[in-house]
Motif scaffolding. Structure first.
Motif, PDB file in Angstrom:
ATOM      1  N   GLU A  34       0.823  -1.198   0.000  1.00 19.07           N
ATOM      2  CA  GLU A  34       0.000   0.000   0.000  1.00 19.07           C
ATOM      3  C   GLU A  34       0.860   1.253   0.000  1.00 19.07           C
ATOM      4  O   GLU A  34       1.961   1.263   0.559  1.00 19.07           O
ATOM      5  CB  GLU A  34      -0.932   0.010   1.220  1.00 19.07           C
ATOM      6  N   LEU A  35       0.338   2.294  -0.626  1.00 18.71           N
ATOM      7  CA  LEU A  35       1.040   3.574  -0.656  1.00 18.71           C
ATOM      8  C   LEU A  35       1.067   4.166   0.746  1.00 18.71           C
ATOM      9  O   LEU A  35       0.036   4.293   1.399  1.00 18.71           O
ATOM     10  CB  LEU A  35       0.341   4.536  -1.631  1.00 18.71           C
ATOM     11  N   VAL A  36       2.249   4.541   1.191  1.00 17.36           N
ATOM     12  CA  VAL A  36       2.391   5.155   2.508  1.00 17.36           C
ATOM     13  C   VAL A  36       2.036   6.631   2.408  1.00 17.36           C
ATOM     14  O   VAL A  36       2.644   7.376   1.630  1.00 17.36           O
ATOM     15  CB  VAL A  36       3.829   5.001   3.048  1.00 17.36           C
ATOM     16  N   ILE A  37       1.036   7.053   3.158  1.00 14.64           N
ATOM     17  CA  ILE A  37       0.652   8.462   3.217  1.00 14.64           C
ATOM     18  C   ILE A  37       1.265   9.027   4.491  1.00 14.64           C
ATOM     19  O   ILE A  37       0.895   8.617   5.595  1.00 14.64           O
ATOM     20  CB  ILE A  37      -0.880   8.637   3.239  1.00 14.64           C
ATOM     21  N   ILE A  38       2.199   9.967   4.353  1.00 15.84           N
ATOM     22  CA  ILE A  38       2.968  10.411   5.518  1.00 15.84           C
ATOM     23  C   ILE A  38       2.107  11.110   6.560  1.00 15.84           C
ATOM     24  O   ILE A  38       2.508  11.223   7.721  1.00 15.84           O
ATOM     25  CB  ILE A  38       4.131  11.331   5.093  1.00 15.84           C
ATOM     26  N   ILE A  39       0.935  11.572   6.164  1.00 16.94           N
ATOM     27  CA  ILE A  39       0.053  12.213   7.140  1.00 16.94           C
ATOM     28  C   ILE A  39      -0.459  11.207   8.162  1.00 16.94           C
ATOM     29  O   ILE A  39      -0.773  11.562   9.311  1.00 16.94           O
ATOM     30  CB  ILE A  39      -1.138  12.912   6.424  1.00 16.94           C
ATOM     31  N   ASN A  40      -0.546   9.925   7.759  1.00 14.10           N
ATOM     32  CA  ASN A  40      -1.067   8.890   8.663  1.00 14.10           C
ATOM     33  C   ASN A  40      -0.173   8.652   9.879  1.00 14.10           C
ATOM     34  O   ASN A  40      -0.663   8.651  11.015  1.00 14.10           O
ATOM     35  CB  ASN A  40      -1.298   7.594   7.897  1.00 14.10           C
ATOM     36  N   PRO A  41       1.159   8.448   9.692  1.00 15.68           N
ATOM     37  CA  PRO A  41       2.003   8.303  10.885  1.00 15.68           C
ATOM     38  C   PRO A  41       2.022   9.550  11.751  1.00 15.68           C
ATOM     39  O   PRO A  41       2.176   9.461  12.971  1.00 15.68           O
ATOM     40  CB  PRO A  41       3.392   7.996  10.302  1.00 15.68           C
ATOM     41  N   GLN A  44      -1.043   9.299  13.840  1.00 16.24           N
ATOM     42  CA  GLN A  44      -0.854   8.283  14.878  1.00 16.24           C
ATOM     43  C   GLN A  44       0.017   8.810  16.013  1.00 16.24           C
ATOM     44  O   GLN A  44      -0.242   8.551  17.192  1.00 16.24           O
ATOM     45  CB  GLN A  44      -0.236   7.027  14.270  1.00 16.24           C
ATOM     46  N   THR A  45       1.064   9.585  15.642  1.00 14.45           N
ATOM     47  CA  THR A  45       1.939  10.171  16.653  1.00 14.45           C
ATOM     48  C   THR A  45       1.182  11.167  17.526  1.00 14.45           C
ATOM     49  O   THR A  45       1.331  11.186  18.753  1.00 14.45           O
ATOM     50  CB  THR A  45       3.139  10.873  15.984  1.00 14.45           C
ATOM     51  N   LEU A  46       0.353  11.996  16.885  1.00 16.50           N
ATOM     52  CA  LEU A  46      -0.443  12.974  17.627  1.00 16.50           C
ATOM     53  C   LEU A  46      -1.440  12.284  18.562  1.00 16.50           C
ATOM     54  O   LEU A  46      -1.624  12.698  19.710  1.00 16.50           O
ATOM     55  CB  LEU A  46      -1.183  13.898  16.653  1.00 16.50           C
ATOM     56  N   GLN A  47      -2.083  11.229  18.043  1.00 15.74           N
ATOM     57  CA  GLN A  47      -3.040  10.486  18.876  1.00 15.74           C
ATOM     58  C   GLN A  47      -2.343   9.849  20.072  1.00 15.74           C
ATOM     59  O   GLN A  47      -2.877   9.850  21.183  1.00 15.74           O
ATOM     60  CB  GLN A  47      -3.737   9.420  18.027  1.00 15.74           C
ATOM     61  N   SER A  48      -1.150   9.299  19.826  1.00 17.58           N
ATOM     62  CA  SER A  48      -0.385   8.697  20.909  1.00 17.58           C
ATOM     63  C   SER A  48       0.002   9.749  21.948  1.00 17.58           C
ATOM     64  O   SER A  48      -0.069   9.505  23.164  1.00 17.58           O
ATOM     65  CB  SER A  48       0.874   8.028  20.356  1.00 17.58           C
ATOM     66  N   PHE A  49       0.389  10.940  21.456  1.00 21.30           N
ATOM     67  CA  PHE A  49       0.751  12.035  22.363  1.00 21.30           C
ATOM     68  C   PHE A  49      -0.444  12.473  23.204  1.00 21.30           C
ATOM     69  O   PHE A  49      -0.324  12.695  24.413  1.00 21.30           O
ATOM     70  CB  PHE A  49       1.279  13.222  21.554  1.00 21.30           C
ATOM     71  N   VAL A  65       7.836  17.012  24.992  1.00 18.77           N
ATOM     72  CA  VAL A  65       7.494  17.383  23.615  1.00 18.77           C
ATOM     73  C   VAL A  65       7.820  18.851  23.357  1.00 18.77           C
ATOM     74  O   VAL A  65       8.406  19.198  22.316  1.00 18.77           O
ATOM     75  CB  VAL A  65       6.002  17.109  23.332  1.00 18.77           C
ATOM     76  N   ILE A  66       7.457  19.716  24.282  1.00 20.18           N
ATOM     77  CA  ILE A  66       7.742  21.147  24.123  1.00 20.18           C
ATOM     78  C   ILE A  66       9.245  21.389  24.067  1.00 20.18           C
ATOM     79  O   ILE A  66       9.741  22.177  23.256  1.00 20.18           O
ATOM     80  CB  ILE A  66       7.108  21.957  25.278  1.00 20.18           C
TER      81      ILE A  66
END
Length: 247
Positions: A34-41, A44-49, A65-66
């Protein structure tokens, strides 16, 4: 394939599916890539944060993070002022532009790589491999269905318990073995089109054993699962015979 967020996958299902990496290894082709869409990771990082920020160590997570963002900005600011002389554009705007351009270039590179992989698959795929890939999807779907059923049961719905579960798992194990054997054989024949297979053991399968396990209770849950595994095995045997006839 599995998501273990709420309920742990039962031991007898772990490793039973045919993963994408295993499938690509067996076929020696980037199938189902599948094509990797860089917005997806990034999402996921934002959701994890956000999840960690809501947890007991939220303050520490936010502070780290800051700190990382400030350090990145300061380093970029120093580099921008030393490399880009005479510009009146604020460093933070340059940083945003740099990240945006970098993301766009990265996405383009990922797209070109994905297109090249698709072309490679289209050039080398055979009718038999197409059918086997469909069987792999069906096989994985059966395992996923069992996993979901297990989660429903674990949530307190004891009425959905799969009867004679060990027979179902044994049938799936036999089916997986046949699928792997068929994929290996197809690859050998595809990569050696003029070569006649002399290793007869590659064409031996577990169909007889699997057929003996077929239950007459078509309406029962475990009966449906066993018969689905049997049907996949029959399809695999058909493709194996067609492969033999073609060479």
């Amino acid at each position: 394939m599995f998501h273990e967020d709420l309920i742990t996958v039962r031991d007898d299902l772990k490793g039973l599916d045919i993963s994408l990496s295993e499938l690509q290894y067996l076929t020696n082709l980037p199938v189902n890539d599948e094509l990797v869409i860089i917005i997806n990771p990034i999402k996921q990082t934002l959701q994890s944060f956000i999840q960690k920020a809501k947890g007991p160590e939220g303050a520490t997570t936010i502070f780290l993070v800051i700190t990382i963002l400030v350090v990145i900005y300061l380093v970029f600011d120093i580099l921008a002022k030393s490399l880009i002389i005479g510009t009146f554009i604020p460093s933070w705007i340059l940083l945003i532009a740099f990240v945006g351009v970098g993301a766009a270039i990265t996405q383009l590179i990922l797209y070109l790589i994905w297109k090249q992989k698709k072309k490679l698959v289209k050039t080398n795929i055979t009718p038999s491999l197409e059918m086997l890939l469909i069987d792999v999807d069906r096989y994985n779907a059966v395992i996923k269905a069992i996993d979901i059923n297990d989660q429903i049961e674990a949530a307190g719905n004891l009425g959905v318990t799969i009867k004679e579960r060990s027979k179902v798992i044994e049938a799936l194990q036999l089916t997986k073995a046949d699928l792997i054997r068929a994929l290996k054989t197809e690859r050998i024949l595809r990569e050696n089109r003029k070569f006649i297979i002399s290793n007869s053991e590659l064409f031996m399968n577990n169909l007889a054993t699997l057929t003996a396990m077929q239950v007459p209770e078509q309406a029962s849950e475990h009966g449906k699962l066993l018969n689905e595994a049997l049907q996949i095995a029959l399809d695999v045997q058909h493709e194996m015979r067609r492969l033999q006839n073609q060479h």
